[in-house]
Design a protein around this motif. Structure first.
Motif, PDB file in Angstrom:
ATOM      1  N   ASP A  19       0.839  -1.170  -0.054  1.00 41.95           N
ATOM      2  CA  ASP A  19      -0.154   0.073  -0.058  1.00 41.95           C
ATOM      3  C   ASP A  19       0.596   1.211  -0.235  1.00 41.95           C
ATOM      4  O   ASP A  19       0.514   2.245  -0.782  1.00 41.95           O
ATOM      5  N   GLY A  47      -4.873  -0.106  -0.385  1.00 41.37           N
ATOM      6  CA  GLY A  47      -5.035   0.130   1.125  1.00 41.37           C
ATOM      7  C   GLY A  47      -5.548   1.577   1.119  1.00 41.37           C
ATOM      8  O   GLY A  47      -5.533   2.417  -0.088  1.00 41.37           O
ATOM      9  N   GLU A  48      -5.647   2.264   2.499  1.00 39.56           N
ATOM     10  CA  GLU A  48      -5.809   3.560   2.804  1.00 39.56           C
ATOM     11  C   GLU A  48      -4.787   4.750   2.078  1.00 39.56           C
ATOM     12  O   GLU A  48      -5.237   5.600   1.540  1.00 39.56           O
ATOM     13  N   VAL A  57     -10.020   2.482  -5.100  1.00 38.98           N
ATOM     14  CA  VAL A  57      -9.643   1.405  -4.337  1.00 38.98           C
ATOM     15  C   VAL A  57     -10.746   0.337  -4.473  1.00 38.98           C
ATOM     16  O   VAL A  57     -11.810   0.671  -3.830  1.00 38.98           O
ATOM     17  N   ASP A  60      -9.766  -3.374  -0.466  1.00 41.51           N
ATOM     18  CA  ASP A  60      -8.805  -3.336   0.687  1.00 41.51           C
ATOM     19  C   ASP A  60      -8.054  -4.644   0.996  1.00 41.51           C
ATOM     20  O   ASP A  60      -8.304  -5.415   1.529  1.00 41.51           O
ATOM     21  N   SER A  62      -4.765  -4.379   2.256  1.00 36.82           N
ATOM     22  CA  SER A  62      -3.598  -3.993   3.188  1.00 36.82           C
ATOM     23  C   SER A  62      -3.323  -4.796   4.469  1.00 36.82           C
ATOM     24  O   SER A  62      -2.266  -5.092   4.949  1.00 36.82           O
TER      25      SER A  62
END
Length: 392
Positions: A19, A47-48, A57, A60, A62
Motif C-alpha cells: 500500500d 489500501g488507505e 480502491v 482493501d 492492506s
C-alpha cells in the motif's frame, strides 16, 4: 497518446508495504502524466494510502497477508473474493495498463488472467516477487517473464536474474530512497515525540501481519522486559502498521510491565529517534538502515510450516531481511525461527547499544548498502517507464 484523453491504469498490490509503495508510485504517475499533459484514472487493489493518493480502491488488501502454508489459509477466501471483484470491474471497464506490485501469488493469478483475456493491455511488474532469492523452481519466474511487458527491478541482483531468464528489465532503484528524503533527523524526531536527548529509545516493530502478533510479539516483548531490567533508562516505542493491532499490543505491554508508547502515523519519527530497533523482517528493515539505526531482525512461522518448508519443500534462503539481500551478505543480524529467542535478541541488542565497534561496523555496512539502492528519483523513473508502455 492524445493529450487530453484519460487513460485507465489498474494497480494491484497487497499488505501494508505494498500500500505504501503503491501510494508513492501513484503520486509519481500523476506527476509524470501532468508533465506530459496526460490524464490518468487509477483504480486499484490496495489500501488507505493508495486511496489517499488518488486511486479508486476496488478492495482493501492492506491487511490481507501472511507468510507460511497454514498461516495463509484464513486469507484464501477473502483474497479470491477481492480478485473476483477486481476482474469483474476490469471486464466491464478494461484498463489501458496494468501495474503489479509485489503480492506474489495473487498478482500472478490476476496478471495471468489479464494476459490471457486482455492480451493487448501491457503489464508492468514493479517490485516483483523475490523469486531470485527463494524460488524452489523456475515456474514463477517463467510466469512473470511470460505475462509482463516490463519488469522494473529495485535490486541490481534482481535485474540480473530476470535478464538471464529472458525478461525485459529496467533497474530503477529502491523507492524507499525517495521516501527517506522526507525523514526527520534524530534531533527533530525526538523533539516531535517529546523524547529527552539522554533517553535510550528502542523501537519495537512486531507486526504488519496477524500471524506476527502470535509468533513474534511474545518473544519480542520478553526480550524487551529483560532489556528494561538491565537498562532502567530505556523506553520502548511501537509504531503501529495497522490500527487493528493496537489492542493486542497494548494488552501485551501491560502484561510485561514495559515502559512503552504505542503510536499510529509516526513510524518515521519513531525510527529516526531510536538508538536501536528490534523488528520483524520486511521493507521496514531498509527504512531503519537508511536512518542509520542498528537493528535486530527476527522472523518466525508456525513450527509445522517451518518443518514442512525444511524437510518436504527443501526451502532454503541465504537471507530474509532486505538489507542483507541488497548485498547478499550479513549486514544486520537475522534470528530465524528457533534462533529467535529472547536471550539471542537481548545479546545482539546489548552488543549494538553498548559496543561501539559493533555499532560502527553496522553503520559502515549501511553506507555500502546504500550505493546499491540507486539515486533519488526512483518513483519518477518507475513512473516514466510505466507510462512509456501505454498504447499510443
Amino acid at each position: 497518446m492524445r493529450s487530453q484523453e484519460k487513460r485507465r491504469v489498474f494497480i494491484s498490490t497487497g499488505e501494508v508495504a505494498g500500500d505504501l509503495q503503491g501510494a508513492l508510485l501513484i503520486a509519481a504517475l500523476q506527476r509524470q502524466a501532468a508533465r506530459l499533459g496526460w490524464k490518468l484514472e487509477i483504480v486499484a487493489l490496495g489500501g488507505e494510502k493508495m486511496a489517499a493518493a488518488g486511486a479508486t480502491v476496488l478492495g482493501d488488501t492492506s491487511s490481507i497477508g501472511s507468510v507460511g502454508i497454514f498461516e495463509s489459509l484464513p486469507f484464501v477466501l477473502p483474497t479470491l473474493q477481492l480478485q473476483k471483484r477486481a476482474i469483474t470491474f476490469l471486464q466491464q471497464h478494461p484498463p489501458d495498463l496494468v501495474v503489479l506490485i509485489d503480492y506474489a501469488q495473487p498478482n500472478l493469478n490476476i496478471g495471468s488472467y489479464l494476459h490471457r483475456k486482455l492480451p493487448n493491455v501491457p503489464i508492468v511488474y514493479y517490485i516483483a516477487p523475490q523469486v531470485w532469492v527463494w524460488a524452489m523452481n523456475s515456474r514463477n519466474t517463467e510466469q512473470i517473464v511470460k505475462i509482463t511487458d516490463k519488469v522494473l527491478a529495485i535490486f541490481p541482483e534482481e535485474a540480473r536474474y530476470f535478464e538471464q531468464h529472458g525478461g525485459k528489465v529496467v533497474w530503477v532503484g529502491h523507492p524507499l530512497v525517495d521516501r527517506m528524503q522526507s525523514a526527520p533527523s534524530r534531533d527533530a524526531a525526538r523533539a516531535a515525540l517529546g523524547i529527552p536527548p539522554e533517553q535510550t529509545v528502542i523501537a519495537l516493530l512486531p507486526a504488519s501481519r496477524r500471524q506476527e502478533i502470535k509468533y513474534l510479539l511474545p518473544v519480542m516483548l520478553q526480550a524487551a522486559k529483560t532489556l528494561q531490567d538491565k537498562l532502567p533508562q530505556v523506553h520502548f516505542w511501537i509504531p503501529l502498521s495497522l490500527e487493528i493491532y493496537r489492542q493486542p499490543i497494548e494488552q501485551a505491554i501491560a502484561r510485561y510491565g514495559l515502559q512503552a508508547t504505542v503510536r499510529s502515523g509516526q513510524t518515521l519519527e519513531i525510527l529516526a529517534a531510536a538508538d536501536l530497533a528490534i523488528t520483524k523482517s520486511g521493507t521496514v528493515n531498509l527504512e531503519i538502515a537508511l536512518l542509520d539505526v542498528p537493528q535486530v531482525v527476527i522472523y518466525r512461522v508456525s513450527p509445522m510450516t517451518a518443518w514442512i518448508a525444511r524437510h518436504i519443500l527443501k526451502f532454503s534462503i541465504p537471507f530474509m531481511s532486505p538489507p542483507n539481500l541488497v548485498e547478499m551478505k550479513s549486514i544486520v543480524p537475522e534470528l530465524p525461527q528457533e534462533q529467535a529467542t529472547p536471550e539471542n535478541i537481548v545479546q545482539n541488542a546489548l552488543d549494538m547499544l553498548l559496543n561501539p565497534s559493533c555499532r560502527q561496523q553496522i553503520l559502515a555496512n549501511y553506507q555500502q548498502m546504500r550505493r546499491a539502492l540507486g539515486e533519488v528519483g526512483v518513483c519518477d523513473r518507475a513512473a516514466q517507464e510505466i507510462l512509456q508502455t501505454l498504447p499510443k
